[in-house]
Design a protein around this motif. Structure first.
Motif, mmCIF file in Angstrom:
data_model
loop_
_atom_site.group_PDB
_atom_site.id
_atom_site.type_symbol
_atom_site.label_atom_id
_atom_site.label_comp_id
_atom_site.label_asym_id
_atom_site.label_seq_id
_atom_site.Cartn_x
_atom_site.Cartn_y
_atom_site.Cartn_z
ATOM 1 N N PHE A 11 0.902 -1.283 -0.114
ATOM 2 C CA PHE A 11 -0.022 0.180 0.026
ATOM 3 C C PHE A 11 0.819 1.221 0.023
ATOM 4 O O PHE A 11 0.507 2.064 -0.826
ATOM 5 N N LEU A 12 2.050 1.291 0.710
ATOM 6 C CA LEU A 12 3.050 2.369 0.652
ATOM 7 C C LEU A 12 3.443 2.512 -0.586
ATOM 8 O O LEU A 12 3.530 3.744 -1.302
ATOM 9 N N LEU A 13 3.818 1.522 -1.365
ATOM 10 C CA LEU A 13 4.356 1.724 -2.503
ATOM 11 C C LEU A 13 3.408 2.067 -3.715
ATOM 12 O O LEU A 13 3.634 2.824 -4.499
ATOM 13 N N ALA A 14 2.273 1.750 -3.459
ATOM 14 C CA ALA A 14 1.226 2.086 -4.439
ATOM 15 C C ALA A 14 0.907 3.715 -4.238
ATOM 16 O O ALA A 14 0.422 4.180 -5.204
ATOM 17 N N GLY A 15 0.923 4.148 -3.010
ATOM 18 C CA GLY A 15 0.548 5.379 -2.893
ATOM 19 C C GLY A 15 1.721 6.326 -3.557
ATOM 20 O O GLY A 15 1.576 7.568 -3.778
ATOM 21 N N CYS A 16 3.124 5.797 -3.770
ATOM 22 C CA CYS A 16 4.105 6.840 -4.272
ATOM 23 C C CYS A 16 3.920 6.593 -5.783
ATOM 24 O O CYS A 16 4.290 7.311 -6.434
ATOM 25 N N ALA A 17 3.011 5.860 -6.450
ATOM 26 C CA ALA A 17 2.842 5.777 -7.809
ATOM 27 C C ALA A 17 1.999 7.044 -8.358
ATOM 28 O O ALA A 17 0.988 7.384 -7.851
ATOM 29 N N THR A 18 2.813 7.415 -9.492
ATOM 30 C CA THR A 18 2.032 8.643 -10.117
ATOM 31 C C THR A 18 1.212 8.179 -11.310
ATOM 32 O O THR A 18 1.758 7.715 -12.190
ATOM 33 N N SER A 23 -7.633 12.993 -17.762
ATOM 34 C CA SER A 23 -7.808 13.308 -18.897
ATOM 35 C C SER A 23 -7.170 12.724 -20.105
ATOM 36 O O SER A 23 -7.516 12.706 -21.290
ATOM 37 N N LEU A 24 -5.927 12.027 -19.788
ATOM 38 C CA LEU A 24 -5.317 11.478 -20.772
ATOM 39 C C LEU A 24 -5.290 9.936 -20.763
ATOM 40 O O LEU A 24 -4.764 9.137 -21.546
ATOM 41 N N ARG A 25 -6.360 9.533 -20.083
ATOM 42 C CA ARG A 25 -6.769 7.988 -20.257
ATOM 43 C C ARG A 25 -7.605 7.688 -21.193
ATOM 44 O O ARG A 25 -8.587 8.311 -21.095
ATOM 45 N N VAL A 46 -5.701 5.844 -36.139
ATOM 46 C CA VAL A 46 -5.220 5.114 -34.847
ATOM 47 C C VAL A 46 -5.298 6.151 -33.667
ATOM 48 O O VAL A 46 -4.919 7.340 -34.023
ATOM 49 N N ARG A 47 -5.566 5.863 -32.328
ATOM 50 C CA ARG A 47 -5.546 6.702 -31.427
ATOM 51 C C ARG A 47 -4.047 6.898 -30.910
ATOM 52 O O ARG A 47 -3.467 5.718 -30.685
ATOM 53 N N VAL A 48 -3.723 7.974 -30.691
ATOM 54 C CA VAL A 48 -2.171 8.098 -30.018
ATOM 55 C C VAL A 48 -2.355 8.987 -28.922
ATOM 56 O O VAL A 48 -3.209 9.814 -28.660
ATOM 57 N N ARG A 49 -1.237 8.944 -28.000
ATOM 58 C CA ARG A 49 -0.673 10.008 -27.272
ATOM 59 C C ARG A 49 0.579 10.275 -27.353
ATOM 60 O O ARG A 49 1.423 9.689 -27.017
ATOM 61 N N PRO A 72 9.629 12.203 -25.736
ATOM 62 C CA PRO A 72 9.326 11.127 -25.274
ATOM 63 C C PRO A 72 8.485 11.244 -24.064
ATOM 64 O O PRO A 72 8.773 12.212 -23.236
ATOM 65 N N LEU A 73 7.369 10.466 -23.599
ATOM 66 C CA LEU A 73 6.534 10.613 -22.515
ATOM 67 C C LEU A 73 7.138 9.765 -21.393
ATOM 68 O O LEU A 73 7.529 8.617 -21.734
ATOM 69 N N ARG A 74 6.865 10.157 -20.183
ATOM 70 C CA ARG A 74 7.221 9.243 -19.067
ATOM 71 C C ARG A 74 6.073 8.213 -18.783
ATOM 72 O O ARG A 74 4.892 8.420 -19.572
ATOM 73 N N HIS A 75 6.200 7.603 -17.738
ATOM 74 C CA HIS A 75 4.926 7.056 -17.196
ATOM 75 C C HIS A 75 3.675 7.298 -16.930
ATOM 76 O O HIS A 75 2.833 6.698 -17.086
ATOM 77 N N ASP A 76 3.746 8.724 -16.447
ATOM 78 C CA ASP A 76 2.673 9.517 -16.233
ATOM 79 C C ASP A 76 2.287 10.538 -17.192
ATOM 80 O O ASP A 76 1.024 10.963 -16.929
ATOM 81 N N GLY A 77 2.823 10.412 -18.343
ATOM 82 C CA GLY A 77 2.268 11.080 -19.472
ATOM 83 C C GLY A 77 2.859 12.469 -19.745
ATOM 84 O O GLY A 77 2.733 13.129 -20.471
ATOM 85 N N ARG A 78 3.966 12.717 -18.714
ATOM 86 C CA ARG A 78 4.581 14.275 -18.709
ATOM 87 C C ARG A 78 5.613 13.864 -20.059
ATOM 88 O O ARG A 78 6.534 12.794 -19.857
ATOM 89 N N PRO A 79 5.905 14.974 -20.700
ATOM 90 C CA PRO A 79 7.010 14.835 -21.673
ATOM 91 C C PRO A 79 8.260 14.897 -20.766
ATOM 92 O O PRO A 79 8.377 15.828 -19.826
ATOM 93 N N ARG A 80 9.155 14.001 -21.099
ATOM 94 C CA ARG A 80 10.496 14.029 -20.603
ATOM 95 C C ARG A 80 11.301 15.438 -21.020
ATOM 96 O O ARG A 80 11.129 15.850 -22.116
ATOM 97 N N ARG A 81 12.329 15.644 -20.354
ATOM 98 C CA ARG A 81 13.404 16.569 -20.656
ATOM 99 C C ARG A 81 14.503 16.086 -21.345
ATOM 100 O O ARG A 81 15.317 15.168 -20.696
ATOM 101 N N ALA A 82 14.224 15.763 -22.672
ATOM 102 C CA ALA A 82 15.189 15.144 -23.587
ATOM 103 C C ALA A 82 16.021 16.006 -24.351
ATOM 104 O O ALA A 82 15.631 17.303 -24.637
#
Length: 176
Positions: A11-18, A23-25, A46-49, A72-82
């Motif tokens: 539960f503690l680890l699940a609470g840390c997940a972002t 709106s992006l699901r 095709v549907r894209v994100r 490129p997008l991170r796991h939470d949908g935010r664009p990476r600093r690349a």
């Protein structure tokens, strides 16, 4: 007792997940990159994100065109600093978006349908932009940038400039 600790840890680890913002699901997102769309490999419809950094915002009477430098997008949908990009794409958003809020340099993620190409200019270069008809847009908050100052591990180190370039270590520990 051991099972209780395992469940508590989960539960503690699940609470840390972002999680991905609501709106992006969207169901049935196809993992197609902007580079594949620019190379004419991606199928239409095709549907894209996709996401990245806003480069230009143009308002028409019925829609807003947002030119985005892809990242490129991170796991939470935010664009990476690349330091690299797959290219640019155009997002067609129905309605009006304020160019002062959706300003150049802000990070954005869109979900929509890949709907073809549009030729436009970047400076004097003619560029073939992949287009996305969007049904979800997420503008990311600006995160403050923190500067970090690093110190030596030896608290007794004094960087006295000796002629041979070394400092003086006055106690136990590590020098530079």
């Amino acid at each position: 007792m051991k099972a209780l600790w395992i469940v508590t840890g989960m539960f503690l680890l699940a609470g840390c997940a972002t999680p991905l913002p609501r709106s992006l699901r969207a169901p049935h997102i196809t993992p197609v990159s902007v580079a594949a769309a620019r190379a004419h490999i991606a199928p239409m419809g095709v549907r894209v994100r996709w996401g990245g950094v806003i480069s230009k915002v143009t308002n028409d009477p019925h829609a807003t065109w947002v030119q985005v430098i892809s990242r490129p997008l991170r796991h939470d949908g935010r664009p990476r600093r690349a330091r690299f990009s797959d290219g640019r794409f155009l997002a067609r958003v129905p309605g009006f978006l304020d160019p002062d809020i959706y300003a150049v340099g802000r990070k954005i993620t869109v979900v929509g349908v890949f709907s073809g190409y549009k030729k436009s200019l970047i400076g004097s270069y003619r560029y073939n932009f992949p287009m996305v008809r969007t049904f979800a847009v997420h503008l990311w908050r600006i995160r403050p940038h923190y500067y970090t100052r690093y110190y030596y591990a030896d608290p007794w180190y004094y960087p006295y400039p000796w002629p041979w370039g070394w400092g003086v270590g006055l106690g136990p520990g590590f020098g530079p």
